[in-house]
Design an enzyme around this catalytic site. Structure first.
Site, PDB file in Angstrom:
ATOM      1  CE1 TYR A 116      -4.336  -1.131  -0.263  1.00 67.51           C
ATOM      2  CE2 TYR A 116      -3.195  -3.070   0.777  1.00 67.51           C
ATOM      3  CZ  TYR A 116      -4.348  -2.496   0.154  1.00 67.51           C
ATOM      4  OH  TYR A 116      -5.464  -3.295  -0.344  1.00 67.51           O
ATOM      5  CG  HIS A 138     -14.004  -0.420  -2.015  1.00 69.58           C
ATOM      6  ND1 HIS A 138     -14.351  -0.636  -3.534  1.00 69.58           N
ATOM      7  CD2 HIS A 138     -15.349  -1.001  -1.465  1.00 69.58           C
ATOM      8  CE1 HIS A 138     -15.222  -1.496  -3.544  1.00 69.58           C
ATOM      9  NE2 HIS A 138     -15.886  -1.613  -2.410  1.00 69.58           N
ATOM     10  CB  SER A 152     -15.525  -4.778 -13.786  1.00 61.68           C
ATOM     11  OG  SER A 152     -15.138  -5.188 -12.911  1.00 61.68           O
TER      12      SER A 152
HETATM   13  N1  APR Z   1     -11.918   4.837 -19.014  1.00 62.92           N
HETATM   14  C1  APR Z   1     -13.090   4.178 -18.615  1.00 62.92           C
HETATM   15  N2  APR Z   1     -13.184   2.845 -18.064  1.00 62.92           N
HETATM   16  C2  APR Z   1     -12.132   2.037 -18.233  1.00 62.92           C
HETATM   17  C3  APR Z   1     -10.940   2.494 -18.867  1.00 62.92           C
HETATM   18  C4  APR Z   1     -10.912   4.074 -19.502  1.00 62.92           C
HETATM   19  N3  APR Z   1      -9.852   4.476 -19.848  1.00 62.92           N
HETATM   20  N4  APR Z   1     -10.035   1.615 -18.910  1.00 62.92           N
HETATM   21  C5  APR Z   1     -10.534   0.516 -18.276  1.00 62.92           C
HETATM   22  N5  APR Z   1     -11.957   0.640 -17.958  1.00 62.92           N
HETATM   23  C6  APR Z   1     -12.855  -0.009 -17.327  1.00 62.92           C
HETATM   24  C7  APR Z   1     -12.687  -1.408 -17.607  1.00 62.92           C
HETATM   25  O1  APR Z   1     -13.284  -1.748 -18.975  1.00 62.92           O
HETATM   26  C8  APR Z   1     -13.614  -2.159 -16.607  1.00 62.92           C
HETATM   27  O2  APR Z   1     -15.002  -2.226 -16.813  1.00 62.92           O
HETATM   28  O3  APR Z   1     -12.834   0.392 -16.157  1.00 62.92           O
HETATM   29  C9  APR Z   1     -13.266  -1.162 -15.535  1.00 62.92           C
HETATM   30  C10 APR Z   1     -12.342  -1.602 -14.479  1.00 62.92           C
HETATM   31  O4  APR Z   1     -12.941  -2.625 -13.731  1.00 62.92           O
HETATM   32  P1  APR Z   1     -12.146  -3.150 -12.259  1.00 62.92           P
HETATM   33  O5  APR Z   1     -10.735  -3.209 -12.844  1.00 62.92           O
HETATM   34  O6  APR Z   1     -13.031  -4.382 -12.103  1.00 62.92           O
HETATM   35  O7  APR Z   1     -12.135  -2.010 -11.405  1.00 62.92           O
HETATM   36  P2  APR Z   1     -13.350  -1.760 -10.393  1.00 62.92           P
HETATM   37  O8  APR Z   1     -14.879  -1.953 -11.268  1.00 62.92           O
HETATM   38  O9  APR Z   1     -13.403  -0.369  -9.903  1.00 62.92           O
HETATM   39  O10 APR Z   1     -13.316  -2.670  -9.095  1.00 62.92           O
HETATM   40  C11 APR Z   1     -14.092  -2.740  -8.176  1.00 62.92           C
HETATM   41  O11 APR Z   1     -12.517  -4.376  -6.917  1.00 62.92           O
HETATM   42  O12 APR Z   1     -10.350  -5.104  -6.452  1.00 62.92           O
HETATM   43  C12 APR Z   1     -11.495  -4.269  -5.877  1.00 62.92           C
HETATM   44  O13 APR Z   1     -11.963  -3.074  -4.250  1.00 62.92           O
HETATM   45  C13 APR Z   1     -11.274  -2.916  -5.412  1.00 62.92           C
HETATM   46  O14 APR Z   1     -12.665  -0.853  -5.851  1.00 62.92           O
HETATM   47  C14 APR Z   1     -12.348  -2.203  -6.351  1.00 62.92           C
HETATM   48  C15 APR Z   1     -13.268  -3.055  -6.703  1.00 62.92           C
END
Ligand code: APR
Length: 227
Positions: free
Chosen positions: A53, A104, A172
């Site tokens: 972290y 979070h 996602s």
């Molecule tokens: N602009 C917009 N969206 C984007 C971009 C971009 N430039 N690049 C990637 N993405 C999208 C991807 O298509 C995907 O749908 O961002 C999303 C990222 O998804 P995740 O990596 O799953 O992130 P997130 O949904 O924030 O995860 C949720 O999971 O690990 C835990 O606690 C952590 O808060 C996090 C939670």
């Protein structure tokens, strides 16, 4: 004033140089999530977790808000905006958004390892192992780990029920309870999704998909809403 609720995920900060979680091979900056983002990991190897972290915090401090963060902040000139973010970075605040709920946690703060309500600002990027809370227990990053409660979720759900308009950016929707928030948005409220890879949502009523990166999609949407 119309109420806009925005739910953001890692994708909004991707173009600021902060990696998303699920866009690359299941690893997070080269680590298995279980090794660094669970209470068990903290029990097993607190130094590894702290260092992990600390590195993430350094990246957050070095990153700058991008055009999408700024476009959302600009919406405040015309709307009553609340941002609910799953992100632990502070880029929304640094872009000027003044009502941000961190589901979070926030990596720039520490928290007591025995009382989650005791949180503190961190000077610089490093939280050291010998730093203690006022009760004498070690400080850990102020982030919600897998398997832990998400204390802000009921407030976030209530906020979603008040939305006249809802915007989802860069998530996602793979992680609950955050992913379930969309279901609290009123059926008739317009819902916009900005993500190059549009996630599946339950309610498809008044749903507008913008399959673009945040810095183009959110900026276009904000310009339309401000016009
Ligand atoms: N602009 C917009 N969206 C984007 C971009 C971009 N430039 N690049 C990637 N993405 C999208 C991807 O298509 C995907 O749908 O961002 C999303 C990222 O998804 P995740 O990596 O799953 O992130 P997130 O949904 O924030 O995860 C949720 O999971 O690990 C835990 O606690 C952590 O808060 C996090 C939670």
């Amino acid at each position: 004033m119309e109420k806009i609720i925005v739910l953001t995920g890692a994708g909004i900060s991707a173009e600021s140089g902060l990696k998303t979680f699920r866009d690359s091979d299941g690893l997070w900056e080269g680590y298995n999530i279980e090794d660094v983002a669970t209470p068990q990991a903290w029990q097993r190897d607190p130094v590894l977790v702290q260092n992990f972290y600390n590195e993430r915090r350094k990246s957050v401090i070095e990153a700058e808000p991008n055009a999408a963060h700024f476009a959302l902040a600009r919406l405040q000139e015309k709307f009553n905006v609340t941002i609910i973010t799953q992100n632990i970075d502070d880029l929304h605040e640094r872009a000027g958004s003044n009502d941000v709920l961190h589901l979070h946690g926030l990596i720039t703060r520490s928290r007591s390892s025995i009382d989650p309500k005791l949180t503190y600002p961190i000077e610089g990027w490093e939280l050291r192992m010998d730093e203690k809370c006022e009760l004498g227990s070690p400080l850990r990053p102020h982030v919600v780990w897998f398997g832990e409660d998400v204390p802000m979720i009921s407030k976030a759900a209530q906020l979603c029920t008040t939305a006249d308009l809802f915007i989802l950016v860069g998530t996602s929707l793979a992680v609950y309870p955050a992913a379930g928030l969309v279901d609290y948005v009123p059926f008739d409220a317009p819902k916009y999704i900005v993500d190059p890879n549009i996630p599946t949502v339950g309610s498809t009523n008044n749903l507008y998909k913008i399959p673009e990166k945040a810095t183009t999609g959110v900026v276009k949407l904000a310009n339309e809403l401000m016009a």
